[in-house]
Design a protein around this motif. Sequence first.
Motif, mmCIF file in Angstrom:
data_model
loop_
_atom_site.group_PDB
_atom_site.id
_atom_site.type_symbol
_atom_site.label_atom_id
_atom_site.label_comp_id
_atom_site.label_asym_id
_atom_site.label_seq_id
_atom_site.Cartn_x
_atom_site.Cartn_y
_atom_site.Cartn_z
ATOM 1 N N ARG A 14 0.756 -1.212 0.356
ATOM 2 C CA ARG A 14 -0.100 0.138 0.181
ATOM 3 C C ARG A 14 0.775 0.938 0.126
ATOM 4 O O ARG A 14 1.282 2.112 -0.468
ATOM 5 N N GLN A 15 1.562 1.359 0.487
ATOM 6 C CA GLN A 15 3.041 2.232 0.880
ATOM 7 C C GLN A 15 3.556 2.482 -0.687
ATOM 8 O O GLN A 15 3.919 3.964 -1.175
ATOM 9 N N PHE A 42 -6.119 3.174 -7.236
ATOM 10 C CA PHE A 42 -4.993 2.253 -7.105
ATOM 11 C C PHE A 42 -5.022 1.525 -5.429
ATOM 12 O O PHE A 42 -5.288 2.193 -5.015
ATOM 13 N N GLY A 43 -5.140 -0.054 -5.841
ATOM 14 C CA GLY A 43 -4.558 -0.458 -4.430
ATOM 15 C C GLY A 43 -4.143 -2.251 -4.963
ATOM 16 O O GLY A 43 -4.083 -2.429 -5.878
ATOM 17 N N VAL A 44 -4.293 -3.176 -3.140
ATOM 18 C CA VAL A 44 -3.936 -3.985 -3.435
ATOM 19 C C VAL A 44 -5.467 -4.972 -4.385
ATOM 20 O O VAL A 44 -6.350 -4.390 -3.469
ATOM 21 N N GLY A 78 -8.406 -1.789 -6.780
ATOM 22 C CA GLY A 78 -7.837 -2.558 -6.460
ATOM 23 C C GLY A 78 -9.359 -2.985 -5.328
ATOM 24 O O GLY A 78 -10.279 -2.885 -5.882
ATOM 25 N N ASP A 79 -9.317 -3.439 -3.916
ATOM 26 C CA ASP A 79 -9.760 -4.016 -3.659
ATOM 27 C C ASP A 79 -11.376 -1.675 -3.154
ATOM 28 O O ASP A 79 -12.405 -2.696 -2.795
ATOM 29 N N GLN A 80 -10.696 -0.910 -2.490
ATOM 30 C CA GLN A 80 -11.658 -0.143 -2.618
ATOM 31 C C GLN A 80 -12.457 -0.003 -4.471
ATOM 32 O O GLN A 80 -13.666 0.845 -3.168
ATOM 33 N N HIS A 81 -12.839 -0.486 -4.975
ATOM 34 C CA HIS A 81 -13.012 -0.580 -6.610
ATOM 35 C C HIS A 81 -14.103 -1.308 -6.331
ATOM 36 O O HIS A 81 -15.271 -0.835 -7.073
ATOM 37 N N LYS A 82 -14.011 -1.986 -5.664
ATOM 38 C CA LYS A 82 -15.046 -3.619 -6.328
ATOM 39 C C LYS A 82 -15.874 -3.552 -4.714
ATOM 40 O O LYS A 82 -15.613 -3.371 -3.585
ATOM 41 N N GLU A 83 -17.112 -4.407 -4.950
ATOM 42 C CA GLU A 83 -17.704 -4.630 -3.882
ATOM 43 C C GLU A 83 -17.718 -6.233 -3.922
ATOM 44 O O GLU A 83 -18.074 -6.522 -2.460
ATOM 45 N N VAL A 84 -17.815 -6.775 -4.665
ATOM 46 C CA VAL A 84 -18.159 -8.332 -4.443
ATOM 47 C C VAL A 84 -16.643 -9.427 -5.508
ATOM 48 O O VAL A 84 -15.903 -8.160 -6.262
#
Length: 174
Positions: A14-15, A42-44, A78-84
């Motif tokens: 993340r960093q 952007f993210g994991v 990343g994870d923050q961009h999707k819900e399922v």
Amino acid sequence: MVRPATFSDISYLRQMIALSVRGLSTNYYTDAQIESAIKYIFGVDTQLIIDGTYYVVEKEGVIAACGGWSKRNTLYGGDQHKEVEDPLLDPVTDAARIRAFFVHPDFARQGIGRVLITACEDAARANGFTVMELGATLPGVPLYEAMGYTALERLDPVLPDGEVLGVVRMRKVF
């Protein structure tokens, strides 16, 4: 050295992702676009870690880059961009995805991205895929073009705060 990413890598990743985006995107995006993208896109993607298709490259004892491929539907984010959980793709009819590629600015332009993309393409081929697709950030487009990807369309997603992020959908057929 390329190795599968683990859940214990996530905090560092993340960093590093934020450093990568802030350090390598300034000629392509505004500061507001960069900060918005770090927050919202952007993210994991932990699904890739679960699937064993997300990798890190270690160089000089540190993680210098991360990226993966996916047998799932999501093109980017990343994870923050999707819900399922994403549905699985069919290698006979669908393109595998190149996903979440970031290089630490201290290791940029040293061939690490190429090594990682090649590892992902090889793994996708071993899983029956013959086509790859990705959502490239503007700084990534030259690398992907050099590796045989062609632009299909320009995507300009509007982020929750109103910022627009230029992304290019690209494809490569093996």
